[in-house]
Design a protein around this motif. Structure first.
Motif: not given
Length: 508
Positions: A140-144, A151-164, A179-185
């Motif tokens: 559902g919404a959480e997956k979206i 998408a931007p995380i993959r674009q701005h990272s080069a390895d495991v360290e920068t990805f995290i 982020v607000k949706l995933l944290l649920g307030g």
């Protein structure tokens, strides 16, 4: 001749290089303190567990305790309770203590106490960990929202360290609707860790929760949550709130995983409070305790592994080369004339017991009286062996007499004159008398003074506590001394005294 010089240079280089390498290994890798007065931190941690026991029910309380397979070593660990059984189990890299009782009622208090210090050995076990994980199911919404963040995380990272790092940065952006949706307030650290784990799992990056205690006093302590991931070579640690990478040096890992610190059966309202205190202990004594309480071999192959009585003997023996080096410099560079090389060093050792001033006085008295007796015996035309026997007996009687009168006069230090090597004194008297006969009284007096001066300087250097500790703790420095002695062995230049003797030639 050239091959001999090359051989000597190679030998000196090997000895000096090996001595420096071994000493550097002890100092920088094993962490052996450079001075005897050096201290290290000692941490005392008390974890106080309080809860209300349910009447007529058995009590079973489990709590995580530090795994102690990290940069700290435990010197003492105790579990304090009243009428409780205690057991410790290991699982998944953690240790868990279990307190159990058949019956308990009312408020209960249990204590866990740990005394630890920094691990001396720099050798750490090879890190191992997972490099792949399955995705956490999300719909559902959480997956979206998760896909939109990734998408931007993959674009701005080069390895495991920068990805995290990029993932933590995105999750801490409170203005992002995804982020607000995933944290649920709920913007708590634990909820942020859940969101970070979800995003990392979709990318198949493994992550573990690490709960730490800060080694600091006078602050309210609660376990602090960190995240870690294995990159195939080592563990990478991250702060889920700030994105800071690298575990600070003042953090102690208490347990790893998603479980709570305490689980309780047969009670309620379990609460854990931490109290820390810091003290200092002599570093070398702390090292001995480390060896005794663990399987570390910090001092296993050092002089400190010997019995205490033997250690005291070797503390004296190990500084003898220092005294010999002093004599070597005084004779080969200074041109000072002494009765051989080792006689001044042995006299210097005797000064350790008699003290310097008293020892010089006793040496002078015994030698002067011995020379008088030797001169008298010379008139009797005795052979050398009977003559030495008489002088030795005279020295023994003289030492006994001085000790007796010193005791009667209340000078207890005079008793230590018996520690003067009688054979050394006898041979000193004999050699001085021969020098007197062959080269005159003036030269014999000069040699006697030179011997006393050399013995005094050697004694002063051999008595420096810091030097005694350093040579005893780092015996490889003697290899460096041997290299210097070998280099001195090929010195053919002027002595210092000869510059004054041949001053007239320089003017011409």
């Amino acid at each position: 001749m050239r091959s001999l010089n090359l051989h000597l240079k190679i030998l000196i280089t090997l000895l000096v290089g090996l001595g420096i390498l071994i000493t550097a290994y002890q100092i920088f890798i094993l962490g052996i303190p450079l001075t005897e007065d050096e201290t290290d931190d000692l941490w005392n941690i008390d974890a106080r567990v309080e809860f209300q026991a349910s009447p007529r029910e058995p009590v079973k309380l489990q709590m995580f305790v530090p795994p102690l397979n990290q940069d700290y070593v435990s010197l003492n660990e105790s579990f304090i309770s009243n009428n409780y059984g205690v057991s410790i189990n290991r699982a998944n890299g953690n240790r868990k203590v279990t307190w159990s009782a058949r019956r308990a009622s009312g408020k209960q208090t249990l204590y866990y106490r740990l005394v630890l210090t920094k691990r001396y050995s720099g050798e750490q076990a090879k890190s191992e960990g997972p490099i792949f994980r399955d995705s956490i199911p999300v719909e559902g919404a959480e997956k979206i929202a998760a896909e939109a963040l990734l998408a931007p995380i993959r674009q701005h990272s080069a390895d495991v360290e920068t990805f995290i790092s990029e993932t933590i940065k995105r999750v801490n952006n409170a203005n992002d609707d995804n982020v607000k949706l995933l944290l649920g307030g709920d913007a708590s650290t634990a909820k942020k860790a859940d969101a970070i784990e979800l995003l990392l799992s979709i990318a198949h990056v493994p992550m573990e929760r690490v709960h730490t205690i800060r080694l600091a006093t006078e602050i309210q302590q609660n376990p602090e949550l960190w995240l870690r991931s294995f990159n195939g070579e080592k563990w990478l640690y991250f702060n889920p709130d700030t994105g800071q990478q690298g575990m600070p040096n003042d953090r102690l890992i208490w347990w790893i995983g998603d479980e709570s610190l305490v689980s309780l059966e047969g009670g309620k309202q379990a609460n854990v409070s931490f109290t820390l205190s810091n003290s200092e202990m002599n570093a070398i004594r702390l090292a001995k305790l480390t060896d005794e309480n663990t399987d570390a071999d910090f001092l296993e192959y050092s002089m400190y592994s010997l019995p205490l009585s033997t250690q005291k003997t070797f503390q004296i023996m190990m500084v003898i080369p220092i005294g010999v080096l002093v004599i070597l410099i005084l004779r080969n560079l200074g041109g000072l004339q002494t009765l051989g090389t080792f006689t001044p060093v042995l006299i210097a050792l005797a000064f350790r017991e008699t003290q310097l001033g008293f020892g010089i006085m006793l040496f002078t008295i015994i030698t002067a009286l011995g020379l008088s007796l030797r001169s008298y015996l010379e008139h009797l035309k005795l052979q050398m062996l009977p003559r030495l026997s008489v002088v030795l007996t005279f020295v023994v009687v003289l030492i006994a007499t001085i000790s007796l009168f010193s005791h009667k006069l209340g000078l207890e230090r005079g008793l230590s004159v018996a520690l003067f090597p009688m054979v050394i004194l006898t041979m000193t008297i004999e050699r001085l008398s021969i020098t007197w006969e062959e080269r005159g009284g003036g030269h014999a007096f000069k040699v006697a003074i030179g011997t006393l001066v050399a013995a005094t300087l050697a004694h002063l250097l051999m008595s420096v506590p810091q030097l005694t500790y350093f040579v005893f703790t780092f015996p490889a420095v003697l290899m460096i001394l041997v290299g210097f002695m070998l280099a001195m062995g090929r010195y053919r230049g002027y002595r210092l005294t000869e510059l004054f003797r041949f001053k007239a030639f320089l003017k011409d």
